[in-house]
Design a protein around this motif. Structure first.
Motif, PDB file in Angstrom:
ATOM      1  N   GLY B 335       0.194  35.654  43.207  1.00 31.23           N
ATOM      2  CA  GLY B 335       0.214  34.955  44.484  1.00 31.23           C
ATOM      3  C   GLY B 335       0.603  35.880  45.628  1.00 31.23           C
ATOM      4  N   LEU B 336       1.624  36.687  45.394  1.00 29.21           N
ATOM      5  CA  LEU B 336       2.085  37.628  46.418  1.00 29.21           C
ATOM      6  C   LEU B 336       0.993  38.651  46.716  1.00 29.21           C
ATOM      7  N   TYR B 337       0.384  39.092  45.640  1.00 29.73           N
ATOM      8  CA  TYR B 337      -0.672  40.091  45.756  1.00 29.73           C
ATOM      9  C   TYR B 337      -1.869  39.528  46.527  1.00 29.73           C
ATOM     10  N   ALA B 338      -2.218  38.280  46.189  1.00 31.60           N
ATOM     11  CA  ALA B 338      -3.353  37.637  46.856  1.00 31.60           C
ATOM     12  C   ALA B 338      -3.082  37.465  48.346  1.00 31.60           C
ATOM     13  N   LEU B 339      -1.832  37.178  48.625  1.00 27.88           N
ATOM     14  CA  LEU B 339      -1.441  36.989  50.022  1.00 27.88           C
ATOM     15  C   LEU B 339      -1.596  38.291  50.797  1.00 27.88           C
ATOM     16  N   TYR B 340      -1.332  39.390  50.127  1.00 28.62           N
ATOM     17  CA  TYR B 340      -1.381  40.691  50.796  1.00 28.62           C
ATOM     18  C   TYR B 340      -2.812  41.186  50.970  1.00 28.62           C
ATOM     19  N   TYR B 348      -3.978  32.294  46.460  1.00 25.85           N
ATOM     20  CA  TYR B 348      -2.561  32.011  46.679  1.00 25.85           C
ATOM     21  C   TYR B 348      -2.255  30.563  46.306  1.00 25.85           C
ATOM     22  N   ILE B 349      -3.054  29.658  46.814  1.00 23.62           N
ATOM     23  CA  ILE B 349      -2.833  28.235  46.555  1.00 23.62           C
ATOM     24  C   ILE B 349      -3.010  27.910  45.074  1.00 23.62           C
ATOM     25  N   PHE B 350      -4.002  28.560  44.474  1.00 24.94           N
ATOM     26  CA  PHE B 350      -4.203  28.362  43.043  1.00 24.94           C
ATOM     27  C   PHE B 350      -2.923  28.708  42.261  1.00 24.94           C
TER      28      PHE B 350
END
Ligand code: ADP
Ligand code: MG
Lengths: 312, 378
Positions: B335-340, B348-350
């Protein structure tokens, strides 16, 4: 006086083991009831069942006249319990531990401060308020354990072997404290396997063995159950077989034991047993160093009823 | 009453050295060690630049995409450059290749050709980069600066991991970054030790203190709420401290949307709480065993999510993707990675939803056990 607790036909099995077997008894207001029995006789199981912690197979429990259930908060608010194992927070000081558990019953801060101080006073921990449990000796820890259970001034108190592995000084202090609680109006259920404690403390005693009540009554009533009225011990050396045999033939004598120069004579009912034996010794010109007489103990009662020693 | 229990639970947690070590101290120490280790690696990387050649004929000069990409990747002033580029004629570069002055060279006619002498990691990286540029420039015609940056980062991680990954759709994961993401995720999960401990203190079948609580006139539900409330607050403070430390002392970049980062950390911490509740109410073992169990499983989770090297994450994702699909540390990390790295929030939502499902399943199972008021045996 009213019955504070009444237990009817309580039966609790762990698998195939009947830990408590059809137990019925009551506890009267203002008394100290002793539950006396060897380890494994079902004392703790009985208490945990009464408190609705354990599911039991059969029976009914009433406290203060009402059925006891896990959500009987009214009843619970008037009960204090000291469990067999020391249960305090290592992370909290003596004061904070008592305050925490008291706070589960008493919301008002000022009342609580007063109650906590009084509990500390009662168990004699005034000098240790700021100590952590790890810094306390076994005896002091037990006293803290008790204070945590009674600070909220419960009307009914359960103490499950509160003096196990305690030094004599702490034990006396604990027993005095319990008497004081009774004198202040609490009703107390006290379990132990030390008969001496029961004799000092309890108004009434229930003797348990293998989950069953084997005797019940005041100390004096129970002692009458033992056939022995009196035990006389004489320190004398080189007694002959003939002499020992003649002693066993004397009036009221039930049993004669002679071990390591100590002659123990158990007498059944009857008066002047001690005087009679002293005169008999004089008549037979037997020398002896000392002589003393004992009343029977609850251990003798237990021995009589079960054929085994109460002591471990 | 609620407040009394809540405050005392907080006090107990903060005074428990063992718990504070695992949730507050250990992550910070580990973060510091990571930082030391990686700053060395990254320094080494600067010398680990691949020598290549490019035939700078008209074909090359007229190709915008290649021009732009290689001037970025070979920019001497950039710390991130991965190539040291020699320009020249085909003959000259062939000569250099024979002498092994360069790993390979590129010339363009209708397509791109790469001439290499052997097959090593440098050659693979070179090939990979050219393929990527090809794909991108063929696809969208216009090469964005950001995608070159990503290619470069991915190439670096390729060199470091020495793993040939064929899945070229996978975007770059900066080496250091992913480690810090797993560190945050691990800390969220270590919060389980706090909720486990708090809950253990009030369950009569788990501790003697719990028996005391159970015979008091406070309802079990209220007790649970108050003590888990305290453990959650403690946990969030621990995670917050780690954020502060990594952002301000270690200069870790979590991207621009810090609120979403924090939201993820809160949801992640909740999954940690759920794990603790689960372990406390299901396992009938002593506290230290439960503590060991939580620490152990979190370490394994973190390992699979790439904490000790991104290679592991690649291997798991490729061969046993199910493991990381049910791995909360990976959900937080990912999630953190996807956000970046992504502009859209889908991934992120997934991950947020996955974490919530994970948490509610654990809590639901625990609830079945926690509902009991009387016990067969305590
Ligand atoms: N949780 C349990 N599971 C199985 N057996 C138990 C459990 N607790 C106690 N028992 C057994 O029940 C009997 C009564 O135990 P207990 O009530 O603890 O006795 P006491 O308190 O008088 O020492 C013993 O034989 C003991 O071994
Ligand atoms: Mg017991």
């Amino acid at each position: 006086m009213a019955n504070i607790i009444s237990v009817k036909n309580l039966t609790k099995e762990y698998g195939s083991l009947k830990a408590v077997d059809d137990l019925s008894f009551y506890v009267k207001e203002g008394e100290i009831l002793g539950l006396l029995g060897p380890n494994g006789s079902g004392k703790t199981t009985t208490i945990n069942s009464i408190l609705s912690l354990l599911k039991f197979n059969k029976g009914s429990i009433k406290i203060f006249g009402e059925e006891m259930k896990p959500d009987s908060y009214d009843i619970k608010s008037k009960i204090g319990v000291i469990f067999q194992e020391v249960s305090v927070f290592d992370e909290l000081t003596v004061y904070d531990n008592i305050d925490y558990f008291c706070g589960l019953y008493v919301s008002d801060k000022n009342t609580r401060i007063k109650y906590v101080e009084e509990a500390i006073e009662l168990v004699g921990l005034t000098d240790f308020k700021k100590f952590y449990p790890k810094q306390l000796s076994g005896g002091l820890l037990r006293r803290l354990n008790i204070a945590c259970g009674i600070a909220h001034k419960p009307k009914l108190i359960f103490l499950d072997e509160p003096t196990v592995a305690v030094d004599p000084q702490s034990r006396n202090s604990i027993l005095d404290g319990i008497k004081k609680l009774r004198d202040d109006g609490a009703t107390i259920v006290y379990t132990t396997h030390y008969m001496e404690e029961v004799e000092i403390l309890c108004d009434r005693v229930i003797i348990l063995d293998k989950g069953k009540i084997i005797a019940e009554g005041t100390i004096d009533e129970l002692k009458k159950l033992a056939n022995i009225e009196e035990k006389v011990t004489i320190e004398a050396y080189n007694l002959s077989e003939d002499f020992l045999h003649s002693v066993s033939e004397l009036k009221n004598v039930l049993e004669v034991k002679y071990v390591d120069g100590l002659l123990t004579i158990s007498f059944g009912k009857g008066k002047s047993n001690l005087i009679n034996i002293i005169e008999y010794l004089k008549e037979k010109k037997v020398d002896y160093n000392s002589i003393f007489s004992e009343r029977p103990t609850l251990n003798d009662v237990f021995l009589e009823l079960t054929g085994k020693d109460l002591r471990d | 009453m609620y407040f009394h229990i809540f405050i005392n639970s907080l006090k107990v947690l903060f005074k428990n050295k063992m718990l504070i070590f695992w949730t507050f101290i250990f992550p910070i120490v580990l973060g510091t060690l990571f930082n030391m280790a990686f700053s060395n690696i990254e320094k080494e990387e600067m010398f680990n630049i691949i020598d290549i050649g490019i035939v700078n004929d008209d074909n090359y000069k007229n190709n915008q995409a290649y021009n732009m990409a290689f001037s970025y990747l070979g920019n001497v002033d950039d710390d991130n450059r991965i190539f040291n580029i020699s320009y020249g004629s085909k003959d000259k570069l062939q000569d250099m290749l024979e002498k092994e002055d360069i790993s390979g060279y590129l010339y363009l006619d209708t397509t791109a050709h790469i001439i290499i002498k052997s097959n090593g990691i440098n050659e693979s990286v070179f090939k990979y980069v050219v393929e990527e540029i090809n794909t991108i420039s063929n696809g969208i015609q216009e090469l964005e600066f950001r995608s070159i940056e990503e290619i470069s980062k991915y190439a670096i991680s390729l060199m470091n991991s020495e793993v040939k990954v064929n899945d070229t759709t996978k975007k770059n994961m900066s080496y250091t970054m992913i480690e810090f993401y797993t560190l945050i995720a691990m800390t969220c999960l270590y919060g389980a030790t706090l909720s486990m401990y708090s809950l253990n203190q009030i369950l009569p079948n788990m501790s003697n203190k719990g028996k005391r609580v159970a015979v008091s006139p406070v309802s079990k539900f209220k007790m649970i709420l108050a003590s888990l409330g305290a453990s959650f607050i403690t946990q969030l403070i621990g995670v917050l401290l780690l954020f502060i430390y990594t952002i301000f002392i270690l200069n870790v970049d979590y991207g621009s949307n810090i609120f979403l980062v924090i939201l993820l950390a809160i949801v992640g911490s909740f999954s940690g709480l759920a794990l603790g509740v689960f372990v406390s109410s299901i396992l009938k073992k002593n506290e230290n065993t439960k503590l060991g169990f939580i620490i152990g499983i979190t370490m394994v989770y973190s390992f699979f999510a790439g904490m000790m090297g991104i290679t592991m994450k690649y291997i798991i994702d490729k061969n046993m993707p199910i493991i990381n699909k049910i791995n909360p540390v990976n959900m937080i990390t990912d999630g953190l990675y996807a956000l970046y790295y992504y502009d859209t929030l889908d991934r992120y939502i997934f991950n947020i939803i996955s974490l919530l499902i994970f948490s509610f399943i654990l809590i639901f199972i625990s609830f079945i056990f926690l509902r009991r008021q009387k016990y067969d045996s305590i």
